[in-house]
Design a protein around this motif. Sequence first.
Motif, PDB file in Angstrom:
ATOM      1  N   VAL A  83       1.186  -1.397  -0.374  1.00 39.81           N
ATOM      2  CA  VAL A  83      -0.485  -0.155   0.614  1.00 39.81           C
ATOM      3  C   VAL A  83       0.957   1.582   0.056  1.00 39.81           C
ATOM      4  CG1 VAL A  83      -1.683   1.147   1.589  1.00 39.81           C
ATOM      5  CG2 VAL A  83      -1.825  -1.016   0.963  1.00 39.81           C
ATOM      6  N   TRP A  84       1.977   1.267   1.061  1.00 42.56           N
ATOM      7  CA  TRP A  84       2.785   2.268   0.903  1.00 42.56           C
ATOM      8  C   TRP A  84       3.472   3.403  -0.093  1.00 42.56           C
ATOM      9  CZ3 TRP A  84       8.435   1.772   0.916  1.00 42.56           C
ATOM     10  CH2 TRP A  84       8.981   3.093   1.367  1.00 42.56           C
ATOM     11  N   ARG A  85       4.108   2.184  -1.058  1.00 45.20           N
ATOM     12  CA  ARG A  85       4.658   2.020  -2.515  1.00 45.20           C
ATOM     13  C   ARG A  85       3.596   2.309  -3.040  1.00 45.20           C
ATOM     14  NH1 ARG A  85       9.770   0.055  -2.061  1.00 45.20           N
ATOM     15  NH2 ARG A  85      10.648  -0.954  -0.298  1.00 45.20           N
ATOM     16  N   ILE A 123      -5.489   6.614  -3.804  1.00 48.93           N
ATOM     17  CA  ILE A 123      -5.134   5.736  -2.725  1.00 48.93           C
ATOM     18  C   ILE A 123      -5.390   6.529  -1.612  1.00 48.93           C
ATOM     19  CG2 ILE A 123      -3.708   3.897  -1.478  1.00 48.93           C
ATOM     20  CD1 ILE A 123      -2.549   3.374  -3.976  1.00 48.93           C
ATOM     21  N   TYR A 124      -6.248   5.476  -0.641  1.00 49.38           N
ATOM     22  CA  TYR A 124      -6.566   6.769   0.901  1.00 49.38           C
ATOM     23  C   TYR A 124      -6.728   5.674   1.840  1.00 49.38           C
ATOM     24  CZ  TYR A 124      -7.976  10.255   3.531  1.00 49.38           C
ATOM     25  OH  TYR A 124      -8.486  11.701   4.509  1.00 49.38           O
ATOM     26  N   PHE A 125      -5.770   5.825   3.450  1.00 49.92           N
ATOM     27  CA  PHE A 125      -5.491   5.151   3.712  1.00 49.92           C
ATOM     28  C   PHE A 125      -6.424   5.157   5.278  1.00 49.92           C
ATOM     29  CE2 PHE A 125      -4.725   2.147   7.013  1.00 49.92           C
ATOM     30  CZ  PHE A 125      -3.615   1.152   6.744  1.00 49.92           C
ATOM     31  N   PHE A 130      -3.370  -7.519  -2.726  1.00 50.22           N
ATOM     32  CA  PHE A 130      -3.158  -6.156  -2.657  1.00 50.22           C
ATOM     33  C   PHE A 130      -3.298  -5.946  -4.031  1.00 50.22           C
ATOM     34  CE2 PHE A 130      -0.730  -2.305  -4.737  1.00 50.22           C
ATOM     35  CZ  PHE A 130      -1.367  -1.435  -3.542  1.00 50.22           C
ATOM     36  N   ASP A 131      -2.598  -6.792  -5.469  1.00 48.33           N
ATOM     37  CA  ASP A 131      -3.198  -6.722  -6.458  1.00 48.33           C
ATOM     38  C   ASP A 131      -4.623  -6.279  -7.324  1.00 48.33           C
ATOM     39  OD1 ASP A 131      -0.497  -5.457  -8.307  1.00 48.33           O
ATOM     40  OD2 ASP A 131       0.218  -7.761  -6.474  1.00 48.33           O
TER      41      ASP A 131
END
Length: 345
Positions: free
Chosen positions: A40-42, A50-52, A177-178
Amino acid sequence: MTVKTFASDPSSTGGRGEVMSGQTVTPRPIAMRDAFLERVWRAMADDGDIYFTCADFGSPVLDRIRGQFPDRFANVGIAEQNLINVSAGLAVEGFKVFAYAIAPFITMRCFEQIRVNLALLSKVRPINVNLIGVGAGYSYVVSGPTHQCYEDLTVMRALPNVAIYSPADHVTAAALFDPCLANPGAKYLRLDAQVLPVVYRSQPPDLAHGFNVLRAGGRVCLIATGFMVHTALKVAEQLAQAGITVDVIDFFDLSGFDAAGLRRQLTPYAGLVSLEEGFRGRGGLDALLFDFSARHRLQARMLNLGVEGDYRFELGTRDQLHEQVGIGLNAALRSVREFVQAVEP
């Protein structure tokens, strides 16, 4: 009968597994959450959509996300219901949202919000919300039944339009993740809180199948998800030493698996055994497989192994707690051995 093992060869389902884009397989065991959050970070560096969000829950990788992308990070506090509301609102505005909390709280404390704001809403609006639940099964060992999670597969499977992922190691967790990023809709990732041994040492499994054959060559197959994949592999190994062959399947996608491929894989077996770190006979993996077997007219006899009985408040190691509820290595070994003898007298 020859036993074939596929613990490091995810191509055994018939497709060729490939290393996911942006992912490097780490043979050293690490926490599932760290492997997934690293992806996610990368990705956040390249994808501004992308929002966390999180519910007062942390990790070292999360510190990096909060520090580098403060405008796309929100900690809603100990308020999981609001976590779902905020995440749904961001998704409606076009963000791909990753929401992070302890597994029992992100599934059960906010179940109505998930049902209305994610499962229902996703039928009429394009949204992408990914619920990251850490603490599957007994992985928060000393925290007791309030923080342990044996019901999440049951409650999340009850909802249409929610994908459910249950990886057995950090390699699979990272690979998932993908599809989370690429595919619209609501998804639930059931991650273990402990560092587990690596199942896939060379490359991730082929995610398109939703399951992967780890051992082959027998007439009875153990079908496990999450932590119980490791127990199934140990059971198979001990039985092999006694001259008894059983196969093992890692079932990591409980919603979008290749049904035709699974039917072909399971049809030859005389017996099927489900293993899950959740209540037995209450809508989890066993219910999925009983329904699948009935609909596809499989002839195999079935045995379901899961958490027996009620909530327990005893302290102990994960192995000790598992033995008490019928899913420990010794308990599973006895049950599977008796089942094999009944199926193949």
